[in-house]
Design a protein around this motif. Structure first.
Motif, PDB file in Angstrom:
ATOM      1  N   ASN A 130     -10.361  -0.712  10.639  1.00 49.54           N
ATOM      2  CA  ASN A 130     -10.388  -1.972   9.890  1.00 49.54           C
ATOM      3  C   ASN A 130     -11.700  -2.706  10.052  1.00 49.54           C
ATOM      4  O   ASN A 130     -12.400  -2.556  11.049  1.00 49.54           O
ATOM      5  N   SER A 168      -7.780   2.883   2.370  1.00 49.62           N
ATOM      6  CA  SER A 168      -6.649   2.917   1.441  1.00 49.62           C
ATOM      7  C   SER A 168      -6.766   1.879   0.338  1.00 49.62           C
ATOM      8  O   SER A 168      -5.786   1.574  -0.339  1.00 49.62           O
ATOM      9  N   SER A 228      -6.969  -1.364   0.418  1.00 50.24           N
ATOM     10  CA  SER A 228      -5.887  -2.319   0.612  1.00 50.24           C
ATOM     11  C   SER A 228      -6.210  -3.359   1.678  1.00 50.24           C
ATOM     12  O   SER A 228      -7.182  -3.245   2.428  1.00 50.24           O
ATOM     13  N   LYS A 241      -0.981   5.043   1.133  1.00 51.61           N
ATOM     14  CA  LYS A 241       0.199   4.474   0.495  1.00 51.61           C
ATOM     15  C   LYS A 241       0.283   4.911  -0.959  1.00 51.61           C
ATOM     16  O   LYS A 241      -0.721   5.116  -1.617  1.00 51.61           O
ATOM     17  N   ASN A 275       4.357  -4.463  -2.672  1.00 53.19           N
ATOM     18  CA  ASN A 275       3.564  -5.327  -1.807  1.00 53.19           C
ATOM     19  C   ASN A 275       4.443  -6.395  -1.179  1.00 53.19           C
ATOM     20  O   ASN A 275       5.477  -6.777  -1.733  1.00 53.19           O
ATOM     21  N   GLN A 328       3.980   1.532  -4.172  1.00 47.60           N
ATOM     22  CA  GLN A 328       4.573   0.832  -3.057  1.00 47.60           C
ATOM     23  C   GLN A 328       4.638  -0.666  -3.334  1.00 47.60           C
ATOM     24  O   GLN A 328       3.705  -1.259  -3.858  1.00 47.60           O
ATOM     25  N   LYS A 332       1.960  -3.607   7.874  1.00 49.64           N
ATOM     26  CA  LYS A 332       2.529  -3.594   6.530  1.00 49.64           C
ATOM     27  C   LYS A 332       1.403  -3.755   5.506  1.00 49.64           C
ATOM     28  O   LYS A 332       0.384  -4.384   5.793  1.00 49.64           O
ATOM     29  N   THR A 333       1.605  -3.205   4.326  1.00 49.90           N
ATOM     30  CA  THR A 333       0.627  -3.374   3.257  1.00 49.90           C
ATOM     31  C   THR A 333       0.850  -4.698   2.543  1.00 49.90           C
ATOM     32  O   THR A 333       1.958  -4.966   2.071  1.00 49.90           O
ATOM     33  N   GLN A 368      -2.467  -3.364  -2.475  1.00 47.82           N
ATOM     34  CA  GLN A 368      -3.362  -2.230  -2.665  1.00 47.82           C
ATOM     35  C   GLN A 368      -3.815  -2.225  -4.118  1.00 47.82           C
ATOM     36  O   GLN A 368      -3.028  -2.488  -5.023  1.00 47.82           O
ATOM     37  N   VAL A 387      -5.588   2.790   6.956  1.00 45.25           N
ATOM     38  CA  VAL A 387      -4.165   2.568   7.028  1.00 45.25           C
ATOM     39  C   VAL A 387      -3.544   3.827   6.447  1.00 45.25           C
ATOM     40  O   VAL A 387      -4.149   4.492   5.640  1.00 45.25           O
ATOM     41  N   VAL A 404      -3.987  -5.005   4.773  1.00 45.51           N
ATOM     42  CA  VAL A 404      -2.749  -4.809   5.510  1.00 45.51           C
ATOM     43  C   VAL A 404      -2.526  -5.983   6.450  1.00 45.51           C
ATOM     44  O   VAL A 404      -3.433  -6.777   6.716  1.00 45.51           O
TER      45      VAL A 404
END
Length: 373
Positions: free
Chosen positions: A279, A297, A299, A20, A26, A24, A311-312, A315, A17, A301
């Protein structure tokens, strides 16, 4: 390193992703660490009462293949028992090499045994957690599993009575070019291999990059085919994608099961659904939002059902190599593992940098998760 180990790592590569900022915001409530374990966790499922059952990641050749976590004592024990985690030459009623694991609404936990750690036929083992006994075994014959197969994850579709498997095509040194879907009829055990090497199962040449380093083995970059797989709450649409790639795909399950369609006709009915990062794990909620593990990343998503944007969800620097993500019907959380696969010896000049603690995170999805996906 043995080619079998080389196969495993591929299975479990994850998303790229866009990088980020740690600051950021969430889109979901703050996640929490549910458990720490002594070994790397692969995929996660749940008993009928909501107990956590997980595969130890096969990349690290664990002694115990599948375990159940006791939240009270904070310890794990072999699942369904030690006998099923003990290979032997006399029969194949044991687990050889498991990553994919799912549960259904009947309290059955299904374990996808790739079988390539021992000389046995790959199979799917169903264990009934309501009565604590073997439910059924489905074998995957050579017509369904080819030399370079690596059956990674699966969907248990109790509406159509089929199991749909994502085959990454990276077993025994495979390069992802034989990635495919495998359909198992739960009534008869009959198998079909579909969409091998087509646009929706093949990996794109999008390298896996972690901390600025492209993952490779002996100078050869890793490209993993069809990996994450899930379905909406009504079992109408199947969502799937190659691990390395920029597109999520979907197809109506009724089309996938329509044997009157030629391979080309079926391929023409597959829709590019949205953009995505590289992914691995894939899950869904009742609103149709897709949740993807984005390893590059650290995370998870989400592909929004509203506008198909990425969108995240959250993370965390401890979410190293996010693997399977799945919903627990008992407590309303989604669970995700941090497997540290990129720290394994094959990626680090023969030195294994992975080490405890290994984490299982959980978080509340934007909408209620779909049970048993």
């Amino acid at each position: 390193m043995k080619s079998i180990i080389v196969s495993f790592f591929l299975l479990f590569t994850f998303p790229l992703v866009a990088q980020k900022s740690k600051k950021q915001k969430n889109i979901a409530p703050k996640p929490e660490i549910f458990a720490t374990t002594d070994g790397a966790v692969g995929n996660i499922a749940f008993t009928h009462s909501g107990e956590v059952v997980y595969s130890y990641h096969p990349f690290f050749e664990p002694k115990i293949r599948v375990a159940k976590y006791n939240a009270l004592t904070k310890t794990s024990e072999p699942f369904p028992n030690l006998e099923w985690n003990t290979p032997r030459p006399t029969d194949d009623h044991y687990l050889s090499n498991v990553l994919g694991i799912r549960n259904d609404e009947n309290g059955i936990i299904w374990m996808l045994d790739m079988g390539n750690r021992n000389p046995i036929t790959p199979k799917i083992v169903g264990w009934n957690t309501k009565i604590n006994r073997l439910e059924r075994i489905y074998y995957l014959p050579e017509t369904a599993v080819v030399k370079t197969s690596q059956p990674n994850d699966m969907l248990i579709d109790t509406k159509h009575q089929v199991i749909i498997i994502a085959d990454e095509g990276i077993g025994n040194g495979g390069d992802g070019s034989t990635a495919a879907l495998i359909v198992v009829d739960m009534k008869t055990g009959r198998t079909r291999r579909l969409l091998e090497g087509t646009r929706s199962t093949l990996p794109e040449k999008i390298p896996i990059v972690i901390n600025g380093k492209s993952l490779d083995i002996n100078g050869n970059e890793l490209y993993v085919g069809c990996d994450g797989i899930t379905a909406d709450k009504d079992f109408e649409w199947l969502y799937f994608a190659p691990l390395n790639g920029t597109k999520m795909y979907r197809v109506k399950i009724s089309d996938l099961l329509n044997e009157q369609l030629s391979e080309n006709e079926l391929d023409n009915r597959i829709e590019p659904y949205s953009d995505k990062p590289n992914n691995g794990g894939l899950s869904i909620d009742v609103a149709g939002n897709l949740y993807l593990t984005a390893m590059e990343s650290n995370s998870v998503v989400m592909i929004s059902a509203q506008d198909r944007s990425v969108k995240t969800v959250f993370q965390d620097e401890r979410l190293l190599w996010a693997d399977g993500v799945s919903y627990n019907h008992a407590d309303g959380y989604m669970y995700v593992s941090a497997a540290q696969v990129h720290l394994g010896a094959v990626f680090n000049s023969g030195k294994n940098l992975a080490k405890p603690p290994y984490y299982i995170f959980r978080f509340k999805p934007v909408a209620k998760g779909v049970n048993f996906r």
